[in-house]
Design an enzyme around this catalytic site. Structure first.
Site: not given
Lengths: 560, 685
Positions: B384, B521, B380, B310, B382
Site C-alpha cells: 500500500t 556492506d 505501513f 553513502d 510495501a
C-alpha cells in the site's frame, strides 16, 4: 669592477634570451615536429635511417634503448681507440705524429666517448689532424647527441601513459645531431673564424720571433670547427693543449664571449624544452631557476674571491688575483669562464684553475661535485637534475601526506633505485678515486704543490673525472698508466651507470598511469619547492664533500 | 587502573624485547641500524684490543663510544618494540577468543538433529554447523538458516549484540563470537589458520607486516645516504693520513672516530624510527577499529582524492524528520497537523515520531490514547505504501504521493492540482513529501526533511582544501539528491545509485587518474569494493564484501572513511617529516665534528668551530650522544604521528618544513652545545 658586473649581467640576459627560442626549437625537433630545417634535412635524415636499417616509427623499450646506447658508444670507443693507436700510419698527419700509448689511447677514447674530454695529452704534439677531426670532433658531436637522446627518453617516460616504449635511440641521435648540433656548430665556427680562430689543414708554421730572433713553431689545424662543438656539446677538450687560453682557439674578447655563451646555451635551452615537452612550462622554469641561482651565486662568489682574496704585494693594489689568468680576459672574463665551464660539464679553460685563490678554486670543484647538474652536460645535466628533483619530491611529497609523485607519476621503489644510482655514482667515484690515489706512495711526486693545495689538486682531478667534466686543475701529472687507466674506468662508469639508470627510470615511468592533480598535490613549481630542491642538492653535495674540502681548499685558505 | 598496568607491562616487555632484538637476524632487516650495530661491535672489539696494546685512542674514550653506539641500537629496538607492544597486547586478548571449541557438524543442512561433534580446528570449508544460544561460533561462516543475536565484543569491543540472519547483508558470522539468543545454521567459509580472527591477530601483532612500497622506496633512499656517508667516512682515513704527511703535522684520524662520524652522519634517526612509524600507523587504524588487510592500503588512503560517501548515516542523519506541514487550500495548518499526528501516534518509525513531535511543537497537540479513541492503526506495507488510522468511522492515510493519489481517486475523490505542486516543491528542495488524506479529502503535505549532519559541510570544505573530492551516493531521485548535495556541500552526487552505476563511477574517476575510496556492506557492493583503491567493508556486511575490500570497519560506521584518510596521510607525513629532520641534523653534526677532527693536522681549521666545543673528545661524544638521545626523544612523535590539519598541500609543506626542516637544523646545534657544556662540566675533556 663595474665592467665585470655589466659583463656578467649581459651574459645572463643573453643566455636567457637565446635559450628560450632554442629550447622551443629543440622540443620540436625531438618530438618529431616540423621545423624550418625540415625541408632541407628530411631527405638526409631518411637516408641515414635507411643506411642504419632503422625505421623512424620503430619504438624501443628501456632495455633495447640502453643496449643501443651502449652499442653505439662501444663502437665509437673502439674506433677512436684504434685510430689513436694507428694515427702514425694514417693520412692527414703533416707533422708525422706517432700513435700514442695504449693507456693514453684508452683514456682519451673513454674521455671523448663519455663527453668528459679529460686530456692527458697536448693536442698539438700528440694528435694528428685525422685523429682530431675524425676521432675527437665526431665524438664531440655524438656524445652530446647521446645525452640529448637519453634526456628525451626520460622526458617521454614522464609524458607517456601505460606505454612500454620510450622512443628510438637512432632517431633521437640522428635528429639531435642533424638539426641541433650541426647547424649551431656551423654558425659558431663561422663566428670564431671571423675572430681569427684557425681552420686549416696546412702544416705547422715555423716563424722567427721578434724576441732575439728565436725560432718558434706555430701549431695550426682545423680548430674552429672542433671548438664550436667542444663548447656547444659541453665537451671541453681543447684542440691545443692550452685550451681556450690559447689565441688560436680563443682570439678576442668577442670570441671569448661566444665560446663561453655556447657552453651553457644548449643545457639552458633544454630546461625550456623540458617544460614544453611535459606541456607545463612552469616545470621547466623552476628547474631553470634552480640552476640559475646556483650559477649566479657561484659566479658572484668566485669573482669576489678572485678580486678580493688574492695575495697582496706589500700593499700594492692589484686588480685581483691575476696569477694564471690571461690579461685579455682579466678577473671578470676568467671567473665567468671558470664558473660556466664547471657548472656545465664542459671543462675547457681560459685560465689556470690551479692558480685560483683557495676558495676561488673550491667553487669550480664544488660545482662539479654537485654532480654536474647546474646546467651540467648536454642532456646529462638535466637528467641528473631530474634525479635530484625526484629525490626532493620524494621527501617533500611525504610531508604533505601522500605517496610522492612527479608530473603525475608515482615515485616507487624501482624509481628510487634508479634515482639513487644516478645520484650516487659521481660522489662515490670522486671520493674513491681520490682515496686510491693518495694511498699510492708516489702520488705526492706527481703534484706541483704540497700541503693542502696538493690534496686539492688530486681531489679536483677526480671530481672532474668522476663528473665527466674534464677540466684540469693542472699541477697533477695526468699521463701515467695508473691515472690513465683508473681515470678511463671512472669516466666510463660515471657516464654509463647514470645514463642506463635514467633510461630504465624512463621505461618504468612510461608504464605508469598518470595521477590527477589536486590541491593535495605537491607543487613542483613554486618558490618553496625551488628552495627545497636547492637545499637537497646542497646538503647531498656538502655532506659528501665537506670533509674532503676541509682538508683541501678550506685548509689551504686558513693556512695560506 | 588496568590501563596503567597494561601500559607498564608493555613498557617492561618492550625493554626486554629491545635486548632480544639484538640478534643479527633481526638487525639485518634494517640496513641503517645494521651499520650502527656493526660500528658498535667494531668499537667494542677496539676496546678489548686496547688492552693488548693495539689502540688508536684512549681506551676509556673507545669504551664510551662503544657504549653510546650500543645504546643507539637498543633505542632503535625499543622504538620498534614499543610500537608493537600495543598490538601484542591486543593480539593476546584476541587469542583468548580463538580457543578451540566443540562444534556440532551437521550431516545435512536441512536436519539439525543429526550431528557429530568435531573440534573447531578440524572444520573444513563447506561444512555446516549448528550453533545454539550461549555457544561460541566455531569458525567464520555464512548463516544459511535462522536468525540470532550475536555478541561480537571479542572482536569489535562493542558490547551490544548484533543481529545475524540468513539472506541479506547481515549473514556473515565470525569465529570466536558468541550467540546470545536463538540458533543459527552456518556454512563454514574459512579454515583454521586463515580465519578472520587469525588474520586479525597476525595483523595487530605485526607478524604479517610486510614493508610497504613507500617504505621500501624510503629505505632505498636511506641506504643510499648511508653508502655515501660510509664512503665519506672511510675515505677520510687515507685523506687525513695523506694530509698529515703533506702538512708534516698531526696524524691520520682514528678508526674509532671514523666510526663515530659515520654513525652521526648516517640517517639513524629515521632509520631507527621507520618501522615504528609504520607499526604505529597500523595501530592507530586498529584503535579506530579498522583492520587493514595490508600496510599498502593505509598508504593508499593517504593518496585518495575521491571519497564515495553513502548519504544515509554519513551525510544525513539516518532518519528523515518532519519539518513543515503544508496544507492545501481550504485546510488550516492545524487541521493537517492534527490528522497527521493522529495517523502517526502508533507509528513507531522515526519519521512517524518526528511528525508527532512537530505537531506538539507547533500547535501543542498532545498525545492521545488510541485505545480510548477506539482507533485501529493501519501499519505501513510495501504494497500500500501508506499507513494511517481508522477511528469512529473516520479514515486517515498518509503515504507516498502517487500511492495516496491512486487511493483517493479509486474511491472517487479528487486529488487537487495544488497538492501536486506542493509535492514537487518538497522534492526539489531535497525533502520527502508525505501526502495526508482524511476521508477521501486531501489535506496537504508533510515535509519530511533529510537532516544534514552538523558540521559535515565544514568537514567537506576542509577535505576540498586538501584536494579531496566528496561524492554522495544515494538511492534518492536526482532532484532530491541535488538538493541535499547542495546543502551538504559535496562536490558531486550519484543519484538512484545501483551497484553497476557505482562501479562505473569508480572506473571513470580512476581513468582520470584519481584514487577512489568507498565503504560498502552488501554482496552487491563487492565488485565496486574490489575496484576501489581503498575499500572499507563493514564488519556487519557480508563475507563477499569483506573479501572484496582491503579494510574492515569493525564499528560499521559510515563516517570511518574520513578517519582512515586522516590516518593514512598522517602516517606518510610522519615518515617524511622525520626523514627531513634526520637529514637536516647532519648539518650541525658536521660543524661539530669536522673542525675538531682535523685539529692535529690543521689547527687553523678550528676557525670553523664556531660552536666553541671544548675538544675533539667532547665534540664527538656530544654529537653521538645527541644522535642516540634524539631517537628516544622522537619515539612519542613516531607513535602519535605528526600534527595533521586539513589544509592544502602547500600549507602542510610550509609548516612541516619549518618545524622539521628548520627545526632539524637548529635543534642539534643547541643540543650538542648543551651536551658539550655538560661533559666539560663533568671534567670529560
Amino acid at each position: 669592477m663595474s665592467y665585470i658586473v655589466v659583463q656578467d649581467l649581459f651574459y645572463i640576459v643573453f643566455l636567457i634570451a637565446l635559450s628560450v627560442p632554442l629550447g622551443i626549437y629543440i622540443d620540436k625537433v625531438m618530438t618529431g615536429q616540423k621545423v624550418f630545417l625540415s625541408r632541407a634535412f628530411a631527405p638526409l635524415e631518411n637516408g641515414i635511417y635507411k643506411i642504419m636499417g632503422t625505421r623512424s616509427d620503430e619504438e624501443m623499450g628501456a632495455k633495447k634503448y640502453t643496449l643501443s646506447v651502449l652499442l653505439f658508444s662501444g663502437i665509437g670507443f673502439v674506433f677512436l681507440f684504434l685510430l689513436l693507436l694507428l694515427q702514425g700510419v694514417l693520412p692527414f698527419n703533416p707533422e708525422g705524429i706517432k700513435g700514442i700509448s695504449w693507456h693514453l689511447a684508452f683514456n682519451t677514447a673513454a674521455s671523448f666517448v663519455t663527453n668528459t674530454n679529460w686530456q692527458a695529452y697536448s693536442g698539438e704534439s700528440a694528435l694528428s689532424y685525422l685523429s682530431q677531426f675524425l676521432g675527437l670532433t665526431v665524438q664531440n658531436f655524438v656524445s652530446a647527441a647521446t645525452g640529448i637522446a637519453v634526456l628525451f627518453a626520460l622526458i617521454r617516460g614522464f609524458v607517456l601513459k601505460r606505454q612500454s616504449t620510450i622512443g628510438n635511440f637512432w632517431v633521437d641521435l640522428t635528429r639531435a645531431t642533424l638539426y641541433i648540433l650541426i647547424p649551431l656548430s656551423f654558425v659558431i665556427a663561422v663566428l670564431l673564424v671571423s675572430q681569427g680562430v684557425v681552420q686549416t689543414f696546412s702544416p705547422y708554421r715555423a716563424v722567427t720571433t721578434l724576441e732575439s730572433g728565436a725560432a718558434q713553431t706555430l701549431p695550426l689545424g682545423p680548430a674552429a670547427s672542433q671548438i664550436a662543438i667542444k663548447q656547444l656539446g659541453t665537451n671541453g677538450g681543447g684542440f691545443f693543449g692550452m685550451n681556450s687560453a690559447f689565441p688560436f682557439e680563443n682570439a678576442t674578447p668577442f670570441s671569448n664571449f661566444i665560446e663561453v655563451l655556447s657552453i651553457l646555451l644548449i643545457p639552458a635551452a633544454l630546461c625550456v624544452s623540458f617544460g614544453k615537452a611535459v606541456k607545463d612550462g612552469r616545470q621547466g622554469r623552476s628547474i631553470y631557476l634552480v640552476m640559475m641561482i646556483f650559477f649566479a651565486v657561484s659566479l658572484v662568489a668566485i669573482t669576489a674571491c678572485e678580486l678580493f682574496t688574492g695575495p697582496g704585494f706589500n700593499g700594492v693594489a692589484a686588480s685581483g688575483n691575476m696569477e694564471g689568468k690571461e690579461i685579455i680576459h682579466g678577473v671578470g672574463g676568467s671567473s665567468l669562464w671558470t664558473v660556466v665551464t664547471t657548472a656545465a660539464s664542459n671543462g675547457s679553460v681560459n685560465t689556470m684553475h690551479d692558480s685560483l685563490t683557495p676558495l676561488g678554486g673550491m667553487l669550480p670543484m664544488f660545482l662539479m661535485q654537485l654532480g654536474e647538474i647546474v646546467f651540467g652536460g648536454v642532456g646529462s645535466g638535466l637528467y641528473g637534475m631530474l634525479a635530484f628533483v625526484l629525490m626532493t619530491v620524494f621527501i617533500a611529497g611525504l610531508m604533505v601526506g601522500r605517496t610522492p609523485e612527479y608530473l603525475g607519476k608515482k615515485v616507487e621503489p624501482f624509481d628510487m633505485k634508479m634515482v639513487c644510482l644516478i645520484i650516487l655514482a659521481p660522489p662515490l667515484l670522486s671520493l674513491l678515486g681520490t682515496a686510491a690515489t693518495v694511498l699510492i706512495p708516489a702520488a705526492s711526486a706527481w703534484l706541483t704543490n704540497s700541503g693542502a693545495h696538493g690534496f686539492s689538486e688530486i681531489l679536483y682531478a677526480f671530481s672532474s673525472l668522476a663528473n665527466n667534466n674534464g677540466s684540469a686543475f693542472m699541477g697533477f701529472n695526468a699521463n701515467t698508466v695508473y691515472t690513465n687507466v683508473l681515470g678511463g674506468i671512472i669516466m666510463l662508469l660515471v657516464r654509463f651507470i647514470p645514463m642506463a639508470a635514467a633510461i630504465y627510470l624512463a621505461g618504468n615511468m612510461a608504464k605508469k598511469k598518470t595521477v590527477a592533480v589536486s590541491a593535495g598535490t605537491l607543487s613542483t613549481t613554486n618558490g618553496v619547492f625551488v628552495g627545497l630542491l636547492i637545499g637537497i642538492i646542497l646538503i647531498i653535495g656538502a655532506l659528501s664533500f665537506f670533509p674532503a674540502l676541509a682538508l683541501g681548499p678550506i685548509a689551504d685558505y686558513f693556512t695560506s | 587502573m588496568e590501563n596503567k598496568s597494561t601500559n607498564r607491562n608493555i613498557l617492561f616487555d618492550s625493554i626486554r624485547q629491545s635486548f632480544a632484538k639484538l640478534t643479527p637476524r633481526v638487525q639485518v632487516k634494517n640496513p641503517v641500524m645494521l651499520v650502527v650495530y656493526i660500528g658498535a661491535l667494531f668499537t667494542t672489539a677496539l676496546y678489548f684490543l686496547s688492552f693488548a696494546g693495539i689502540q688508536d685512542e684512549n681506551s676509556g674514550y673507545i669504551l664510551a663510544i662503544a657504549i653510546i653506539l650500543w645504546l643507539t641500537v637498543l633505542f632503535a629496538n625499543f622504538a620498534e618494540a614499543i610500537a608493537e607492544g600495543r598490538g601484542r597486547a591486543q593480539a593476546a586478548t584476541l587469542r583468548r577468543a580463538r580457543k578451540d571449541v566443540k562444534a556440532r557438524k551437521l550431516k545435512s543442512k536441512d536436519n539439525v538433529n543429526e550431528s557429530t561433534e568435531v573440534l573447531s580446528a578440524d572444520l573444513k570449508k563447506g561444512d555446516v554447523v549448528y550453533v545454539k544460544a550461549g555457544e561460541q561460533i566455531p569458525m567464520d561462516g555464512e548463516v544459511i538458516d535462522g536468525a540470532a543475536s550475536v555478541d561480537e565484543s571479542a572482536i569489535t569491543g562493542e558490547s551490544a549484540p548484533v543481529i545475524r540472519e540468513s539472506g541479506g547483508d547481515r549473514s556473515a558470522v565470525t569465529g570466536g563470537t558468541t550467540l546470545v539468543s536463538d540458533w543459527l545454521v552456518i556454512e563454514v567459509t574459512a579454515e583454521a589458520g586463515t580465519s578472520f580472527l587469525d588474520k586479525m591477530i597476525a595483523m595487530v601483532e605485526g607478524a604479517s607486516r610486510k614493508k610497504t612500497p613507500n617504505e621500501i622506496a624510503l629505505q632505498i633512499l636511506l641506504v643510499t645516504l648511508t653508502i655515501i656517508f660510509l664512503v665519506v667516512s672511510a675515505t677520510l682515513l687515507p685523506f687525513s693520513s695523506f694530509a698529515a704527511a703533506q702538512a708534516k703535522a698531526g696524524s691520520a684520524i682514528s678508526i674509532t672516530n671514523v666510526i663515530a662520524l659515520l654513525v652521526c652522519l648516517a640517517p639513524t634517526t629515521i632509520g631507527a624510527l621507520l618501522s615504528a612509524i609504520g607499526i604505529a600507523g597500523m595501530s592507530r587504524l586498529n584503535q579506530a577499529n579498522v583492520l587493514a588487510m595490508s600496510g599498502r592500503a593505509i598508504e593508499a588512503a593517504g593518496d585518495v582524492d575521491v571519497l564515495l560517501l553513502d548519504k544515509t548515516g554519513t551525510i544525513t542523519l539516518g532518519n528523515r524528520q518532519a519539518s513543515e506541514f503544508l496544507p492545501v487550500n481550504g485546510v488550516t495548518e492545524r487541521e493537517l497537523a492534527d490528522a497527521a499526528q493522529l495517523s502517526s501516534l502508533a507509528d513507531e518509525t522515526a519519521e512517524g515520531r518526528s511528525i508527532v513531535v512537530l505537531a506538539k511543537k507547533k500547535f501543542g497537540i498532545r498525545g492521545r490514547e488510541l485505545s480510548r479513541l477506539n482507533a485501529t492503526f493501519v501499519p505501513f506495507t510495501a504494497k500500500t505504501r501508506m499507513s494511517g488510522v481508522d477511528y469512529q468511522g473516520t479514515q486517515i492515510r498518509k503515504g507516498a504521493a502517487d500511492a495516496v493519489k491512486t487511493f483517493v481517486q479509486e474511491k472517487g475523490g479528487t486529488y487537487p492540482e495544488e497538492c501536486e505542486r506542493l509535492v514537487k516543491h518538497v522534492a526539489v528542495s531535497g525533502g520527502t513529501p508525505l501526502v495526508v488524506e482524511k476521508d477521501n479529502r486531501v489535506l496537504g503535505v508533510i515535509y519530511l526533511k533529510d537532516i544534514v549532519k552538523n558540521g559535515v559541510k565544514e568537514r567537506f570544505e576542509d577535505l576540498r582544501k586538501m584536494g579531496i573530492k566528496t561524492i554522495m551516493i544515494t538511492g534518492d531521485n536526482p532532484m532530491t539528491a541535488a538538493a541535499i548535495a547542495a546543502e551538504a556541500g559535496v562536490d558531486d552526487f550519484l543519484a538512484e545509485a545501483k551497484p553497476e552505476t557505482k562501479l562505473s563511477l569508480i572506473r571513470d574517476y580512476q581513468a582520470k587518474g584519481h584514487l577512489v575510496a568507498m565503504t560498502g556492506d552488501g554482496t552487491n557492493d563487492a565488485p565496486a569494493l574490489a575496484q576501489a583503491d581503498v575499500a572499507v567493508a563493514m564488519n556487519s556486511g557480508t563475507q563477499a564484501a569483506k573479501e572484496a575490500g582491503n579494510m574492515v570497519d569493525l564499528d560499521s560506521s559510515p563516517t570511518k572513511l574520513i578517519d582512515i584518510v586522516r590516518i593514512g596521510k598522517q602516517l606518510l607525513m610522519t615518515r617524511g617529516s622525520l626523514t627531513t629532520f634526520s637529514i637536516a641534523n647532519d648539518v650541525a653534526k658536521y660543524f661539530a665534528i669536522i673542525p675538531v677532527l682535523f685539529f692535529s693536522i690543521y689547527p687553523q681549521l678550528s676557525a670553523l668551530n664556531f660552536m666553541r666545543l671544548t675538544s675533539a673528545t667532547t665534540a664527538i661524544l656530544s654529537a653521538i650522544i645527541f644522535n642516540a638521545l634524539i631517537i628516544v626523544a622522537l619515539i612519542p612523535l613516531a607513535l602519535k604521528g605528526v600534527k595533521y590539519r586539513e589544509v592544502p598541500a602547500g600549507n602542510l609543506l610550509d609548516r612541516n618544513l619549518l618545524v622539521y626542516g628548520l627545526g632539524g637544523i637548529v635543534t642539534p646545534f643547541v643540543a650538542i652545545k648543551l651536551i658539550d657544556m655538560l661533559l666539560t662540566a663533568f671534567g670529560i675533556v
